[in-house]
Design an enzyme around this catalytic site. Structure first.
Site, PDB file in Angstrom:
ATOM      1  N   GLU A   1     -38.298  47.228  38.970  1.00  0.00           N
ATOM      2  CA  GLU A   1     -38.096  48.647  39.302  1.00  0.00           C
ATOM      3  C   GLU A   1     -39.397  49.553  39.366  1.00  0.00           C
ATOM      4  O   GLU A   1     -40.250  49.479  38.459  1.00  0.00           O
ATOM      5  CB  GLU A   1     -37.352  49.218  38.010  1.00  0.00           C
ATOM      6  CG  GLU A   1     -36.724  50.499  38.225  1.00  0.00           C
ATOM      7  CD  GLU A   1     -36.078  51.083  36.762  1.00  0.00           C
ATOM      8  OE1 GLU A   1     -36.334  50.710  35.923  1.00  0.00           O
ATOM      9  OE2 GLU A   1     -35.069  51.695  37.163  1.00  0.00           O
TER      10      GLU A   1
ATOM     11  N   GLU B   1     -28.830  51.226  28.106  1.00  0.00           N
ATOM     12  CA  GLU B   1     -28.508  51.735  29.557  1.00  0.00           C
ATOM     13  C   GLU B   1     -29.924  51.462  30.414  1.00  0.00           C
ATOM     14  O   GLU B   1     -30.843  52.495  30.068  1.00  0.00           O
ATOM     15  CB  GLU B   1     -27.919  53.069  29.634  1.00  0.00           C
ATOM     16  CG  GLU B   1     -26.819  53.431  28.817  1.00  0.00           C
ATOM     17  CD  GLU B   1     -25.439  52.913  29.537  1.00  0.00           C
ATOM     18  OE1 GLU B   1     -25.639  52.502  30.747  1.00  0.00           O
ATOM     19  OE2 GLU B   1     -24.617  52.712  29.082  1.00  0.00           O
TER      20      GLU B   1
ATOM     21  N   LYS C   1     -34.608  60.598  19.385  1.00  0.00           N
ATOM     22  CA  LYS C   1     -36.057  60.656  19.848  1.00  0.00           C
ATOM     23  C   LYS C   1     -36.220  61.060  20.837  1.00  0.00           C
ATOM     24  O   LYS C   1     -35.593  60.309  22.171  1.00  0.00           O
ATOM     25  CB  LYS C   1     -36.483  59.141  19.423  1.00  0.00           C
ATOM     26  CG  LYS C   1     -38.132  59.067  19.114  1.00  0.00           C
ATOM     27  CD  LYS C   1     -38.816  59.374  20.138  1.00  0.00           C
ATOM     28  CE  LYS C   1     -39.085  58.570  21.182  1.00  0.00           C
ATOM     29  NZ  LYS C   1     -40.015  59.080  22.600  1.00  0.00           N
TER      30      LYS C   1
ATOM     31  N   CYS D   1     -32.358  55.545  37.512  1.00  0.00           N
ATOM     32  CA  CYS D   1     -31.828  54.013  37.135  1.00  0.00           C
ATOM     33  C   CYS D   1     -31.134  53.929  38.238  1.00  0.00           C
ATOM     34  O   CYS D   1     -30.952  52.605  38.687  1.00  0.00           O
ATOM     35  CB  CYS D   1     -30.841  54.136  35.866  1.00  0.00           C
ATOM     36  SG  CYS D   1     -29.657  55.220  35.722  1.00  0.00           S
TER      37      CYS D   1
HETATM   38  P1  NAD Z   1     -39.123  53.684  28.730  1.00  0.00           P
HETATM   39  O1  NAD Z   1     -38.323  52.564  28.414  1.00  0.00           O
HETATM   40  O2  NAD Z   1     -40.675  53.323  28.710  1.00  0.00           O
HETATM   41  O3  NAD Z   1     -38.895  54.780  27.697  1.00  0.00           O
HETATM   42  C1  NAD Z   1     -37.790  55.111  27.311  1.00  0.00           C
HETATM   43  C2  NAD Z   1     -37.694  55.730  26.081  1.00  0.00           C
HETATM   44  O4  NAD Z   1     -38.053  54.793  25.076  1.00  0.00           O
HETATM   45  C3  NAD Z   1     -38.754  56.967  25.602  1.00  0.00           C
HETATM   46  O5  NAD Z   1     -38.078  57.975  24.833  1.00  0.00           O
HETATM   47  C4  NAD Z   1     -39.924  56.149  25.046  1.00  0.00           C
HETATM   48  O6  NAD Z   1     -40.685  56.876  23.881  1.00  0.00           O
HETATM   49  C5  NAD Z   1     -39.224  55.350  24.238  1.00  0.00           C
HETATM   50  N1  NAD Z   1     -39.579  54.032  23.749  1.00  0.00           N
HETATM   51  C6  NAD Z   1     -40.798  53.287  24.470  1.00  0.00           C
HETATM   52  N2  NAD Z   1     -41.036  52.283  23.695  1.00  0.00           N
HETATM   53  C7  NAD Z   1     -40.243  52.270  22.641  1.00  0.00           C
HETATM   54  C8  NAD Z   1     -40.224  51.253  21.616  1.00  0.00           C
HETATM   55  N3  NAD Z   1     -40.769  50.343  21.557  1.00  0.00           N
HETATM   56  N4  NAD Z   1     -39.114  51.475  20.629  1.00  0.00           N
HETATM   57  C9  NAD Z   1     -38.265  52.433  20.847  1.00  0.00           C
HETATM   58  N5  NAD Z   1     -38.275  53.385  21.876  1.00  0.00           N
HETATM   59  C10 NAD Z   1     -39.485  53.275  22.725  1.00  0.00           C
HETATM   60  O7  NAD Z   1     -38.640  54.527  30.130  1.00  0.00           O
HETATM   61  P2  NAD Z   1     -39.188  55.451  31.001  1.00  0.00           P
HETATM   62  O8  NAD Z   1     -40.214  54.927  31.885  1.00  0.00           O
HETATM   63  O9  NAD Z   1     -39.342  56.699  30.223  1.00  0.00           O
HETATM   64  O10 NAD Z   1     -37.754  55.836  31.993  1.00  0.00           O
HETATM   65  C11 NAD Z   1     -37.541  55.068  32.969  1.00  0.00           C
HETATM   66  C12 NAD Z   1     -36.504  53.838  32.758  1.00  0.00           C
HETATM   67  O11 NAD Z   1     -35.379  54.584  32.296  1.00  0.00           O
HETATM   68  C13 NAD Z   1     -36.102  53.174  34.001  1.00  0.00           C
HETATM   69  O12 NAD Z   1     -36.196  51.949  33.637  1.00  0.00           O
HETATM   70  C14 NAD Z   1     -34.805  53.738  34.391  1.00  0.00           C
HETATM   71  O13 NAD Z   1     -34.152  52.870  35.229  1.00  0.00           O
HETATM   72  C15 NAD Z   1     -34.084  53.792  32.980  1.00  0.00           C
HETATM   73  N6  NAD Z   1     -32.982  54.673  32.811  1.00  0.00           N
HETATM   74  C16 NAD Z   1     -31.838  54.191  32.886  1.00  0.00           C
HETATM   75  C17 NAD Z   1     -30.558  54.792  32.852  1.00  0.00           C
HETATM   76  C18 NAD Z   1     -29.280  54.216  32.855  1.00  0.00           C
HETATM   77  O14 NAD Z   1     -28.275  54.880  32.436  1.00  0.00           O
HETATM   78  N7  NAD Z   1     -29.092  52.974  32.616  1.00  0.00           N
HETATM   79  C19 NAD Z   1     -30.671  56.398  32.948  1.00  0.00           C
HETATM   80  C20 NAD Z   1     -31.966  56.867  33.087  1.00  0.00           C
HETATM   81  C21 NAD Z   1     -33.288  56.051  33.103  1.00  0.00           C
END
Ligand code: NAD
Length: 490
Positions: free
Chosen positions: A387, A254, A179, A288
């Protein structure tokens, strides 16, 4: 840079075909650097996920039967395809995220390096041979695929995020439904295109576009998806854990971070300031692993704070290769972080520099946040604990090393941490005691390598590690094999 034309419409890749969403819906993807539409994207929902999971399910047994070495060769072809179209990928990444072309190219090279590492894993995929208490009995473990992998990613480093998920999932003999991040649809799409062009069998890698609730949630809930690997926020990670945990699927999370960078009284302050700025502001703080809590010894606090303020004010913000960082990914992200700063200000936080949207003519149409430094905040204030995922760092003053370590660990998150010191005893003690998945001495809080496991403690994850060979444990089942022989039958 190539004369690449950005595709007007981004469709799903399902079973080797480009398909619009079954419901015929679309959404616009905007360019964060200027707020203008870049392309329209298939808005997929549960029916599209159903179709993609079914394609992946049908393709999986044959893919699992391909010898792992051969799977590796096929993934190697995919990597070579990415390498050949490196400029195109970087152009897409830059346009979708607003980051500079140079940063996008570096990220693309990182994704290629990761792909090469995993393609070679086809020649290893090691299990173990071990001993047995029983005479004439041989004991070993082998890796086997789980089945269909559901992969969900964030948009911050989009091509790296795609690579981190698809290569380990596929080398282990799983098929995948990715996705794509709604803010980086074309980056995932072009990888699907390259997979098609290099002849990856259909159904192996399916890419579905759409929003989290529409398309991500049905993927997580799908009973035929054996492993869910998610990179994104802690809030969504929690939901995924609940839903996929209910059916006892394998889950790798993650998640977010609020990473501390400690600057001791004996640090090389010039070097430390360089790393604070890079860790807090590069990629517009959308990592992150960005440093959002800067913990500074009292005796050097004013001096170091003033160095940071001066250097932060000199940062160049924009989409060019000469700029230090670009916009944040979308307008909502920008308004959320400005609101969080405003709430903190009302509780007494001091905004040392920045704090708002960039509204000058060069920036006002894009989603640009000023690089921001804040002080005077309680370690348990909302802004210390949540965050923001933007170019914002908070400075904290501590008396000594013990207080610095205590504060570093006083967080709901535990992803990465860094200390700047010339004292080997402090450095090693910090690496031992800091509650984080990654500990760094005299560098930044970010950075990873394909062969190294990355992941966090506490609310930064669920204990899994990707990439490195450790990711093979996410995407494969271990089977014990016992072979009993009868010496009298020789
Ligand atoms: P998000 O959690 O809003 O979205 C991430 C993904 O999840 C997107 O593809 C989104 O469409 C999907 N998503 C949203 N709601 C969902 C649901 N209910 N069910 C399934 N999928 C769903 O995060 P964001 O704002 O897009 O990204 C930033 C976040 O990602 C920050 O918290 C950052 O720290 C984290 N991040 C972590 C790592 C790591 O390796 N630990 C790396 C990069 C980013």
């Amino acid at each position: 840079m190539t004369q690449f034309r950005f595709p007007e419409a981004i469709l799903n890749w399902i079973d080797g075909q480009q398909l619009p969403a079954i419901g015929g819906e679309w959404f616009d993807k905007l360019n964060p650097a200027n707020g203008k539409p870049l392309c329209r994207v298939a808005r997929s929902r549960a029916a599209d996920i159903e179709r993609a999971v079914e394609a992946a399910r049908q393709a999986q047994p044959a893919w699992a039967d391909v010898p792992a070495v051969r799977r590796g060769e096929m993934l190697h072809d995919l990597v070579l395809g990415m390498k050949a179209r490196r400029d195109e990928i970087a152009t897409i990444v830059a346009a979708e995220t607003g980051k500079s072309y140079a940063s996008a190219k570096a990220e693309t090279d990182g994704a290629i390096a990761l792909g090469l590492f995993y393609a070679s894993e086809g020649q290893r995929l090691y299990g173990r041979t071990t001993t047995s208490a029983v005479p004439h009995k041989y004991a070993l473990t082998v890796r086997q695929p789980i089945g269909v992998a559901g992969l969900i990613i964030a948009a911050n480093t989009p091509i790296a995020n795609v690579a981190w998920k698809i290569f380990p999932a596929l080398i282990c003999g799983n098929t995948a439904v990715l996705k794509a991040a709604e803010d980086a649809p074309a980056t995932a799409w072009i990888v699907g295109q390259i997979a098609q062009d290099v002849g990856l069998p259909r159904g192996i890698l399916n890419i579905v576009q759409g929003f989290g609730e529409d398309a991500g949630a049905p993927l997580v809930a799908h009973p035929d998806v054996g492993v869910i690997s998610f990179t994104g926020s802690t809030e969504v990670g929690r939901k995924i854990q609940r839903v996929a945990g209910e059916r006892l699927a394998r889950i790798s999370l993650e998640l977010g971070g609020k990473n501390p960078l400690v600057v001791c009284d004996d640090a090389d302050l010039d070097h430390a300031a360089k790393w604070v700025l890079l860790s807090a502001f590069s990629n517009a703080g959308q990592r992150c692993a960005s440093a959002s809590r800067i913990i500074i010894f009292d005796s050097i606090y004013e001096r170091f704070r003033d160095m940071l303020i001066e250097r932060t004010r000199q940062l160049k913000v924009g989409p060019g290769d000469d700029d230090d960082f670009g916009p944040v990914i979308n307008e909502l992200q920008l308004t959320n972080m400005i609101a969080a700063i405003e709430r903190a200000r009302q509780r007494g936080a001091i905004i040392l520099t920045g704090g708002g949207r960039m509204t000058d003519p060069a920036h006002r149409d894009g989603f640009y946040m000023q690089p921001t430094l804040i002080e005077g905040v309680d370690p348990h204030d909302e802004i210390s604990e949540c965050e923001l995922f933007g170019p914002i760092a908070i400075l904290y003053r501590v008396a000594d090393y013990e207080e610095a370590l205590r504060l570093a660990n006083d967080s709901p998150y535990g992803l990465t941490a860094c200390i700047h010191t010339r004292n080997i005893n402090r450095a090693v003690h910090f690496c031992d005691k800091v509650q984080a998945g990654v500990a760094v001495v005299n560098g930044g809080t970010f950075g990873s390598e394909p062969h190294m496991p990355f992941g966090g403690r506490k609310q930064s994850g669920n204990g899994t590690r990707e990439p490195g060979t450790e990711a093979l444990d996410v995407y494969s089942e271990l089977k014990d094999v016992y072979i009993n022989i009868d010496p009298s039958a020789l």
